[in-house]
Each structure stands twice: as structure tokens, then as C-alpha cells.
Design a protein around this motif. Structure first.
Motif, PDB file in Angstrom:
ATOM      1  N   ALA A  78      -8.496  -3.121  -2.042  1.00 27.84           N
ATOM      2  CA  ALA A  78      -8.327  -4.430  -2.676  1.00 27.84           C
ATOM      3  C   ALA A  78      -7.887  -5.474  -1.662  1.00 27.84           C
ATOM      4  O   ALA A  78      -8.377  -6.614  -1.671  1.00 27.84           O
ATOM      5  CB  ALA A  78      -7.311  -4.340  -3.810  1.00 27.84           C
ATOM      6  N   GLN A  79      -6.987  -5.095  -0.791  1.00 33.33           N
ATOM      7  CA  GLN A  79      -6.503  -6.036   0.218  1.00 33.33           C
ATOM      8  C   GLN A  79      -7.608  -6.424   1.189  1.00 33.33           C
ATOM      9  O   GLN A  79      -7.727  -7.588   1.575  1.00 33.33           O
ATOM     10  CB  GLN A  79      -5.287  -5.446   0.928  1.00 33.33           C
ATOM     11  N   GLY A  85     -12.820 -12.769   0.415  1.00 36.94           N
ATOM     12  CA  GLY A  85     -12.942 -13.845  -0.569  1.00 36.94           C
ATOM     13  C   GLY A  85     -13.006 -13.373  -2.006  1.00 36.94           C
ATOM     14  O   GLY A  85     -13.228 -14.172  -2.915  1.00 36.94           O
ATOM     15  N   VAL A  86     -12.840 -12.082  -2.237  1.00 32.92           N
ATOM     16  CA  VAL A  86     -12.862 -11.557  -3.602  1.00 32.92           C
ATOM     17  C   VAL A  86     -11.596 -12.000  -4.315  1.00 32.92           C
ATOM     18  O   VAL A  86     -10.492 -11.910  -3.774  1.00 32.92           O
ATOM     19  CB  VAL A  86     -12.962 -10.016  -3.600  1.00 32.92           C
ATOM     20  N   ASN A  87     -11.763 -12.504  -5.531  1.00 34.38           N
ATOM     21  CA  ASN A  87     -10.607 -12.893  -6.334  1.00 34.38           C
ATOM     22  C   ASN A  87     -10.655 -12.193  -7.690  1.00 34.38           C
ATOM     23  O   ASN A  87     -11.612 -11.477  -7.992  1.00 34.38           O
ATOM     24  CB  ASN A  87     -10.507 -14.416  -6.474  1.00 34.38           C
ATOM     25  N   ALA A  88      -9.632 -12.386  -8.484  1.00 35.06           N
ATOM     26  CA  ALA A  88      -9.483 -11.655  -9.748  1.00 35.06           C
ATOM     27  C   ALA A  88     -10.693 -11.813 -10.665  1.00 35.06           C
ATOM     28  O   ALA A  88     -11.098 -10.860 -11.334  1.00 35.06           O
ATOM     29  CB  ALA A  88      -8.209 -12.106 -10.455  1.00 35.06           C
ATOM     30  N   GLU A  89     -11.286 -12.995 -10.700  1.00 33.15           N
ATOM     31  CA  GLU A  89     -12.432 -13.237 -11.586  1.00 33.15           C
ATOM     32  C   GLU A  89     -13.642 -12.377 -11.215  1.00 33.15           C
ATOM     33  O   GLU A  89     -14.449 -12.030 -12.069  1.00 33.15           O
ATOM     34  CB  GLU A  89     -12.830 -14.719 -11.586  1.00 33.15           C
ATOM     35  N   HIS A  90     -13.768 -12.043  -9.959  1.00 32.24           N
ATOM     36  CA  HIS A  90     -14.918 -11.252  -9.511  1.00 32.24           C
ATOM     37  C   HIS A  90     -14.908  -9.841 -10.094  1.00 32.24           C
ATOM     38  O   HIS A  90     -15.963  -9.238 -10.277  1.00 32.24           O
ATOM     39  CB  HIS A  90     -14.961 -11.185  -7.987  1.00 32.24           C
ATOM     40  N   TYR A  91     -13.725  -9.328 -10.398  1.00 34.32           N
ATOM     41  CA  TYR A  91     -13.641  -7.958 -10.908  1.00 34.32           C
ATOM     42  C   TYR A  91     -14.315  -7.824 -12.275  1.00 34.32           C
ATOM     43  O   TYR A  91     -14.851  -6.770 -12.598  1.00 34.32           O
ATOM     44  CB  TYR A  91     -12.190  -7.483 -10.955  1.00 34.32           C
ATOM     45  N   GLN A  92     -14.292  -8.881 -13.060  1.00 34.79           N
ATOM     46  CA  GLN A  92     -14.967  -8.838 -14.363  1.00 34.79           C
ATOM     47  C   GLN A  92     -16.479  -8.702 -14.169  1.00 34.79           C
ATOM     48  O   GLN A  92     -17.129  -7.908 -14.845  1.00 34.79           O
ATOM     49  CB  GLN A  92     -14.651 -10.089 -15.177  1.00 34.79           C
ATOM     50  N   VAL A  93     -17.023  -9.458 -13.240  1.00 36.05           N
ATOM     51  CA  VAL A  93     -18.463  -9.403 -12.973  1.00 36.05           C
ATOM     52  C   VAL A  93     -18.854  -8.044 -12.408  1.00 36.05           C
ATOM     53  O   VAL A  93     -19.876  -7.472 -12.792  1.00 36.05           O
ATOM     54  CB  VAL A  93     -18.889 -10.539 -12.012  1.00 36.05           C
ATOM     55  N   VAL A  94     -18.034  -7.522 -11.511  1.00 36.17           N
ATOM     56  CA  VAL A  94     -18.300  -6.198 -10.938  1.00 36.17           C
ATOM     57  C   VAL A  94     -18.294  -5.139 -12.033  1.00 36.17           C
ATOM     58  O   VAL A  94     -19.159  -4.263 -12.076  1.00 36.17           O
ATOM     59  CB  VAL A  94     -17.284  -5.871  -9.820  1.00 36.17           C
ATOM     60  N   SER A 127      -7.358  -3.314 -12.374  1.00 35.25           N
ATOM     61  CA  SER A 127      -6.022  -3.898 -12.570  1.00 35.25           C
ATOM     62  C   SER A 127      -5.126  -3.611 -11.376  1.00 35.25           C
ATOM     63  O   SER A 127      -4.398  -4.493 -10.903  1.00 35.25           O
ATOM     64  CB  SER A 127      -5.377  -3.360 -13.845  1.00 35.25           C
ATOM     65  N   ALA A 128      -5.178  -2.391 -10.872  1.00 37.26           N
ATOM     66  CA  ALA A 128      -4.388  -2.032  -9.691  1.00 37.26           C
ATOM     67  C   ALA A 128      -4.844  -2.838  -8.476  1.00 37.26           C
ATOM     68  O   ALA A 128      -4.016  -3.299  -7.674  1.00 37.26           O
ATOM     69  CB  ALA A 128      -4.503  -0.536  -9.408  1.00 37.26           C
ATOM     70  N   MET A 129      -6.142  -3.029  -8.348  1.00 34.51           N
ATOM     71  CA  MET A 129      -6.672  -3.787  -7.220  1.00 34.51           C
ATOM     72  C   MET A 129      -6.285  -5.265  -7.307  1.00 34.51           C
ATOM     73  O   MET A 129      -5.892  -5.864  -6.309  1.00 34.51           O
ATOM     74  CB  MET A 129      -8.189  -3.612  -7.139  1.00 34.51           C
ATOM     75  N   ILE A 130      -6.367  -5.820  -8.493  1.00 33.56           N
ATOM     76  CA  ILE A 130      -5.992  -7.235  -8.671  1.00 33.56           C
ATOM     77  C   ILE A 130      -4.517  -7.431  -8.360  1.00 33.56           C
ATOM     78  O   ILE A 130      -4.143  -8.374  -7.664  1.00 33.56           O
ATOM     79  CB  ILE A 130      -6.346  -7.699 -10.104  1.00 33.56           C
ATOM     80  N   ARG A 131      -3.673  -6.529  -8.851  1.00 34.60           N
ATOM     81  CA  ARG A 131      -2.234  -6.615  -8.567  1.00 34.60           C
ATOM     82  C   ARG A 131      -1.972  -6.526  -7.062  1.00 34.60           C
ATOM     83  O   ARG A 131      -1.199  -7.299  -6.507  1.00 34.60           O
ATOM     84  CB  ARG A 131      -1.459  -5.492  -9.273  1.00 34.60           C
ATOM     85  N   SER A 132      -2.609  -5.581  -6.418  1.00 35.78           N
ATOM     86  CA  SER A 132      -2.394  -5.384  -4.985  1.00 35.78           C
ATOM     87  C   SER A 132      -2.841  -6.608  -4.196  1.00 35.78           C
ATOM     88  O   SER A 132      -2.142  -7.050  -3.275  1.00 35.78           O
ATOM     89  CB  SER A 132      -3.140  -4.142  -4.503  1.00 35.78           C
ATOM     90  N   SER A 134      -3.080  -9.674  -5.260  1.00 33.00           N
ATOM     91  CA  SER A 134      -2.211 -10.826  -5.539  1.00 33.00           C
ATOM     92  C   SER A 134      -0.876 -10.687  -4.821  1.00 33.00           C
ATOM     93  O   SER A 134      -0.285 -11.674  -4.408  1.00 33.00           O
ATOM     94  CB  SER A 134      -2.017 -11.022  -7.040  1.00 33.00           C
ATOM     95  N   GLU A 135      -0.380  -9.468  -4.653  1.00 32.93           N
ATOM     96  CA  GLU A 135       0.859  -9.254  -3.914  1.00 32.93           C
ATOM     97  C   GLU A 135       0.697  -9.679  -2.459  1.00 32.93           C
ATOM     98  O   GLU A 135       1.601 -10.272  -1.882  1.00 32.93           O
ATOM     99  CB  GLU A 135       1.283  -7.788  -3.987  1.00 32.93           C
ATOM    100  N   VAL A 136      -0.452  -9.397  -1.880  1.00 34.85           N
ATOM    101  CA  VAL A 136      -0.711  -9.757  -0.479  1.00 34.85           C
ATOM    102  C   VAL A 136      -0.819 -11.286  -0.353  1.00 34.85           C
ATOM    103  O   VAL A 136      -0.282 -11.876   0.571  1.00 34.85           O
ATOM    104  CB  VAL A 136      -1.992  -9.072   0.041  1.00 34.85           C
ATOM    105  N   SER A 137      -1.499 -11.917  -1.307  1.00 33.24           N
ATOM    106  CA  SER A 137      -1.687 -13.367  -1.217  1.00 33.24           C
ATOM    107  C   SER A 137      -0.394 -14.129  -1.500  1.00 33.24           C
ATOM    108  O   SER A 137      -0.240 -15.273  -1.108  1.00 33.24           O
ATOM    109  CB  SER A 137      -2.793 -13.833  -2.161  1.00 33.24           C
ATOM    110  N   ASN A 138       0.571 -13.482  -2.187  1.00 26.57           N
ATOM    111  CA  ASN A 138       1.847 -14.133  -2.481  1.00 26.57           C
ATOM    112  C   ASN A 138       2.887 -13.949  -1.387  1.00 26.57           C
ATOM    113  O   ASN A 138       3.964 -14.490  -1.452  1.00 26.57           O
ATOM    114  CB  ASN A 138       2.429 -13.581  -3.808  1.00 26.57           C
ATOM    115  N   VAL A 139       2.535 -13.145  -0.382  1.00 26.00           N
ATOM    116  CA  VAL A 139       3.495 -12.875   0.693  1.00 26.00           C
ATOM    117  C   VAL A 139       3.569 -14.058   1.630  1.00 26.00           C
ATOM    118  O   VAL A 139       2.712 -14.777   1.868  1.00 26.00           O
ATOM    119  CB  VAL A 139       3.104 -11.586   1.477  1.00 26.00           C
TER     120      VAL A 139
END
Length: 139
Positions: A78-79, A85-94, A127-132, A134-139
Motif C-alpha cells: 500500500a505504501q 499516486g494511488v489514493n483511497a478512491e482507487h481501491y473501489q475501482v480496483v 481497508s488495511a491498505m488504505i489505512r496504511s 493514510s498513515e504514511v501520508s499523515n507522517v
């Protein structure tokens, strides 16, 4: 995940890998139809990317009984994806592309039970990938 759902996923994936061709390539066809803006994120050719997808899915599916063991690898994936450039919205399409590929490749075997099992595992992993990510982008 219940063992019965894990078995459904393993059996359906075994069928796809051993009885159909180009599952990965079909996945990417569907993905780029659903969202053409994703295509520039992929620097390798579709054939090579398809092999990577099938290999990764096969590995994850082989470890469904021990998801906790591979969660660090899932988070690392996920990181890396977030750097592309993958973001949370892309996971729905995938997820949508994955389900369409499975339905197409399983043909007459496809049913609601298989769909539910795959949706459950995809939801857990995405969900695990999105969380991971987002944790990296919030650092």
C-alpha cells in the motif's frame, strides 16, 4: 474470515489460475475501462503487470488462514502504491474490476456465495491498505 469463505476463495482462484487464460490482462482491461485515468500510473507493460498481479493474488490467497502474518507485506504494498499516486478512491475501482474479472473468468460457476467471499476478503485487504497509506501520508 470463516474457513468456509477461505475455501471458496481458494477453490475459485485455483480454477481461474488452472483453467483460464489471461486473468490478469482481463483485469487490467476492465480497470482501464472503468477508469482510464489510472493507465498512466502503470509504467510496465500490461503483460508484465498482469503476471505480478496474479502472483501477488496467489500468494495472498495461499496465506488467507494467516492474514496477520502477511499484513506487514500488504501494508508495504500500500505504501509503495501511494507513491505511484494511488489514493483511497482507487481501491473501489480496483475492487469492481476484480469482481468483474472473477465473474467473467468463473462463468457458470460464479454465484452470490463466491461474490460475497471475495468482497469480504477484498474489503479486509483494501481497508488495511488504505489505512496504511493514510498513515504514511499523515507522517
Amino acid at each position: 474470515m470463516k474457513n468456509s469463505k477461505i475455501l471458496i476463495i481458494k477453490n475459485s482462484w485455483f480454477h481461474i489460475v488452472n483453467n483460464t487464460e489471461n486473468a490478469g490482462e482481463y483485469f487490467y482491461e476492465v480497470l482501464f475501462e472503468l477508469d482510464p485515468t489510472l493507465k498512466p500510473m502503470f509504467k510496465t507493460n500490461t503483460e508484465e503487470q498482469s503476471k505480478k498481479l496474479v502472483t501477488m493474488l496467489s500468494y495472498v490467497i495461499s496465506k488467507l488462514n494467516a492474514l496477520d502474518e502477511i499484513m506487514p507485506q500488504i501494508q508495504g504494498l500500500a505504501q509503495r502504491h501511494s507513491k505511484y499516486g494511488v489514493n483511497a478512491e482507487h481501491y473501489q475501482v480496483v475492487g469492481q474490476a476484480l469482481i468483474q474479472m472473477l465473474e467473467y473468468k468463473l462463468e457458470k460457476q460464479w454465484n452470490e456465495e463466491i461474490k460475497d467471499a471475495w468482497l469480504e476478503v477484498y474489503t479486509i485487504l483494501s481497508s488495511a491498505m488504505i489505512r496504511s497509506a493514510s498513515e504514511v501520508s499523515n507522517v
